[in-house]
Structures are given as structure tokens and as C-alpha cells.
Design an enzyme around this catalytic site. Structure first.
Site, mmCIF file in Angstrom:
data_model
loop_
_atom_site.group_PDB
_atom_site.id
_atom_site.type_symbol
_atom_site.label_atom_id
_atom_site.label_comp_id
_atom_site.label_asym_id
_atom_site.label_seq_id
_atom_site.Cartn_x
_atom_site.Cartn_y
_atom_site.Cartn_z
ATOM 1 N N TYR B 22 13.198 57.011 54.287
ATOM 2 C CA TYR B 22 13.563 55.606 54.034
ATOM 3 C C TYR B 22 13.989 55.035 55.438
ATOM 4 C CZ TYR B 22 12.911 57.560 49.290
ATOM 5 O OH TYR B 22 12.671 58.675 48.192
ATOM 6 N N ASP B 23 13.970 53.896 55.369
ATOM 7 C CA ASP B 23 14.621 53.756 56.672
ATOM 8 C C ASP B 23 15.536 52.071 56.749
ATOM 9 O OD1 ASP B 23 11.857 54.663 57.944
ATOM 10 O OD2 ASP B 23 10.697 52.352 57.292
#
Lengths: 301, 301
Positions: B22-23
Site C-alpha cells: 500500500y502506497d
């Protein structure tokens, strides 16, 4: 005498028969005898006429802000004679329930969200109260950590024009931290009428705060609850066959009469209007008339 | 990445994979980063670690009492760096909705039940406000006949520690007397947690007064509503496949993540506990961990 559709009296004979058929007349006040602070024309005369015919009159009001003693003064100001024993308010019903039905132990207190009148009724029944008009609860400084008094055994909501976060918060803490604490409500009226068709928020609206946050329904005393009826029956012998309830609200007054098994008459001088009465409306009264003053035809020569 | 049952990371590798996948990390604040007025141990370090890995961090809070500028100061006091653009509160979402979505005409005002923070957010979006912190609305003398300002086009409820009958009554009059008046609510939280598992009444509880008296549901902006998501997307490009929402409430945070189509992680450092997660609970998160500090394993040597 329950009908599937209401009867609309029109002739002198129609009105005379209603007066002849019923010995005990239960009256709602706001919208029937007065509207806001103004007497409804002719209502006091009709009450005097009924008394002259030997009828028993009982006033049944959901307004929890006055004691019965204060109501008696209000009746007098409206030109209506009334004794304290004839007045049954939701505040009085609350006090009778707490002292005689739930029998709150003497070492327990009731935390009140409400005004002076309901405090007076509770104290008169020997119930210890806190909250209510206590100055420390009537502040707009919200309390970060409300102290919880372990002697509080019930929270009683009623109409409170000084409602604030402190009272809501204390009520909520008593009810969440002590699962045995009773959740009571003087009446469920979401609104009440003032002049010119304007509605103000009632006890039911103020109680919704806690009711939905708790996910728990309070025990309610005002019309249409049967508790109010039981309160009247504790003081007066009632024969349902010869008793009639007169009021201006279908959901409150007429439902109350039906719940008590007595006849019902809707007057259109208050909240309900003709459009509210249909075959599909959940509560239909036995009789409908414009206003109490319609009975004035019986006093004409 | 939606699972029918949540995954409980346990190994360093489990946590590393989540960070890698996840960014964009959306964070609830209360119960995740702080609890009441106290920082949650290790949370600030984990936020710094995520930033060091180039992650985008966005704070999403239902607390409507502070402006984003005030939140920035609060974050700093908790040892957390944050810019105003990273903070999305229900007050800000309310302001964005009123100015950009419903496009309230410039000659209309919003009657606010709420605190200074939400007034500031509305004014910053060029919206005229009344009520709120105005001293004449903050009194325990209840108003008999509240004047109705015809320029009020919306009533916005939010948490208000100075809630009183005047504000409730004015809000109700605006909404009943003008059917075109919009009924808005910053968030639907019935309660919010303070220290030691104690719950206080939230915006949803205060709004219940008007909601049930009107028989009408407000338009709500806070989590789990999609409006908050649209508000974030208006400022940041969001790729749902690489975005995760971290929070402590199933009904609010986790439902918000699901509504936005992003991954969700429940932390047990706030309101929800392990017993709340079952196959029958209406909202199940993708991941469950004890607290944000569990990610600290990734910083160990």
C-alpha cells in the site's frame, strides 16, 4: 362504544346524547381548553355546563413542566375551576410510577432532566432527586468527566428548556455505567404546539439523544401509555363504558383513550385537522367535533 | 483485496508485505494515533517510518470540533508531523459539500449547531454562517419564539458541547418552516470514546433530537459516508488498489474503507475489541492488528 369510522355530531340531540351517555370526562388541555397561553373560546363555559350536569371531570396532560399545584393556578388563570385531585400530568404519573410501581428503594435517587414542576411532584412522593434545576447542572460549560453518583437508581427525562450537554452527558453516564439504572421518560411527545401552528421540540425529541446512543427504549408515562390510565384508576373508580376522553391529538389523546378502553372524541381546535382522519389512519376516534364550544348548543334556549 | 474473514499479521514478513502493498495510508486519529488527549505509544514512530518509506499519509477524522489548522497543532502536540492538506475532517468535508456539491447560493447562510472549528472551515470556503458560537445563541434562557432568518438555506449539525434548547429550537424552526432548507450533519457518530472505555455522546446523538421530531434523515459527511472519500479524491489522486484505511471502529472506519473500495485494517487500540469481529458482524476488515505500534517490528535490527 368503538366504531370503525368516527361519528360527527351535528344536531342538538347528537350532543345531548353524548353528554347523557358519559359520566366521566377526561380532558386533554393544550389544544382543547387552551392553546399555548390563550384560553380557547367557550371551553370554560362547556366545562362549567358539564359540572352542572353532575359530570366528573379529569384533566390529563402530557406537559411535564408544572406540578399539579402549578397547573391548578394555570387553570384558574384560564378561567377554569379545577382541584389538584382532578389533574393528572405526566410529571405526576412519573412520580407515582417511581414510588408505587417500580418502588425505587428509599436510599436511591432519581437523576432528573427537567424543570421545577417534575422535581416538586417527585419530592411530594418522597423521592430524592438530583440534576434538574441544580445550578451546577445548568451550565453551558460541558463537563469533561461527569462524576457518577452510585446512589442514582433511575434517570428520568422530561421537557427541559435548559437542556445542555452536562445533563445529557450525566444521564448517559448513569445509564451506561450502571446497567441496573432505570431509563424513564415523562412523555414521548416529539413536539408540542405553540401559537399559529408552530411546533416546538418536546420531551420525545430531547430523549432521542440518549435513546439512540444507548440503543434502549425508556419506560414512558404520558399519553398514550397505559401507566397514566393506571395512575387515574388508582385515585378514581373508572367505568370505561361511561367514560370519554376528549383531545386534539390522534397519536396521543385518542390512542390513550383506546388503550384505556374508553370512548374518544377528537376536537379540531388543536393539532389534528380533518385531513388527519381517514379510514387508513392508525387511530380513529369515536366522535369528531370542531371544538369544545360546539357543546354550547346545549345551553341555548 | 477483500476477504471474507480478516487476516491477522503475526510475522515481520506479514507486516512488511502490508507496507509494501500500500502506497497511500488513510488513518483515523482517535483510538489509533491518540486516545482522548494522550498519544498512543509508538504510533508517531510508525507514521515516521511509513513516511521514510515514501508512503503518502492522510488523516481522516470524524471529530468536527476543530479546523484543520487547529488539528495540525494538535498533531504537533502529539508528536506527529502533519500538513493541513493531509487532514480531512468531517467539518472540512461539510464545508466542501456545501460550497462545491450542493453549491449553496452566496446570498444564503448556514445555521450551525457546533463549535468554532466547523465555523472556521465554513468561512474559509466562503460560506456565511450564523448560530454556532454566537453569544445570543449560547444561553440557557430558552427562546419562546425564535426569529427565523429567511436567508438561512441549510442547518448543519455537528458536535456541540454548548448544545441548548435555543439552538435545537432554531434548527427545528428553520427546517419545519422552510421545506427547502437543507438538513446536514457533519457525522453520524452516536458516541465517541474518552479515557478508560468511557463513551461520551457524539454528533449523531445530538442530531437525533431533530431527526426524529422531523421524521427526516440528514445528509451526513463523516465516515462511513462516501462524501468524505469524494472530498479526499478532489484533492489527491487515489488508487484504491494501493490504498489502505486504518481505524479502530468497524461501523465508521472499516465501513468507510469498504465504501471507498480500499483495503482496511482494524486496530484494537480504540473502540473495537476482538469480540466485535465475527463471521456475522456486518463489516469485517481485511486486516486486524493490536495497535499501530505492531509495525514497529519492521524497524527492529
Amino acid at each position: 362504544m368503538l366504531r370503525s369510522a368516527p361519528f360527527f355530531p351535528t344536531t342538538v340531540e347528537d350532543y345531548r346524547k353524548i353528554v347523557d351517555d358519559y359520566d366521566t370526562w377526561l380532558f386533554d388541555c393544550d389544544g382543547v381548553i387552551w392553546r399555548g397561553g390563550t384560553p380557547i373560546e367557550g371551553a370554560a363555559d362547556v366545562l362549567r355546563f358539564l359540572r352542572s350536569k353532575g359530570k366528573r371531570i379529569i384533566f390529563v396532560t402530557n406537559n411535564p413542566t408544572h406540578s399539579r399545584a402549578a397547573f391548578k393556578k394555570r387553570f384558574a388563570a384560564m378561567g377554569v375551576e379545577a382541584s389538584v385531585d382532578e389533574i393528572f400530568s405526566s410529571a405526576y404519573a412519573s412520580a407515582v410510577y417511581i414510588s408505587s410501581v417500580m418502588k425505587l428503594p428509599k436510599d436511591k435517587k432519581v437523576y432528573v432532566v427537567g424543570m421545577q414542576g417534575i422535581e416538586e411532584e417527585l419530592r411530594e412522593q418522597g423521592i430524592a432527586v438530583c440534576g434538574g434545576t441544580d445550578p451546577s447542572d445548568n451550565t453551558l460549560e460541558s463537563v469533561d468527566e461527569p462524576a457518577v453518583d452510585p446512589s442514582v437508581g433511575a434517570v428520568l427525562f422530561s421537557w427541559d428548556g435548559s437542556i445542555n450537554y452536562t445533563k445529557l452527558s450525566k444521564a448517559f453516564q448513569y445509564l451506561t455505567r450502571n446497567p441496573k439504572c432505570a431509563f424513564l421518560c415523562s412523555d414521548e411527545d416529539l413536539t408540542y404546539p405553540v401559537e399559529d401552528g408552530v411546533l416546538f421540540l418536546g420531551t420525545g425529541a430531547l430523549t432521542a439523544t440518549i435513546r439512540y446512543a444507548l440503543g434502549r427504549d425508556p419506560v414512558c408515562f404520558g399519553k398514550p401509555s397505559k401507566t397514566m390510565f393506571e395512575c387515574i384508576e388508582a385515585k378514581h373508580k373508572i367505568n370505561p363504558a361511561t367514560t370519554i376522553m376528549v383531545g386534539d391529538r390522534l397519536d396521543s389523546d385518542m390512542a390513550f383513550g383506546k388503550n384505556g378502553g374508553v370512548a374518544t372524541m377528537l376536537v379540531l381546535s388543536g393539532l389534528a385537522c380533518l385531513a388527519d382522519i381517514s379510514d387508513t389512519s392508525p387511530v380513529i376516534s369515536d366522535f369528531v367535533t370542531g371544538a369544545l364550544t360546539d357543546f354550547g348548543v346545549l345551553r341555548s334556549p
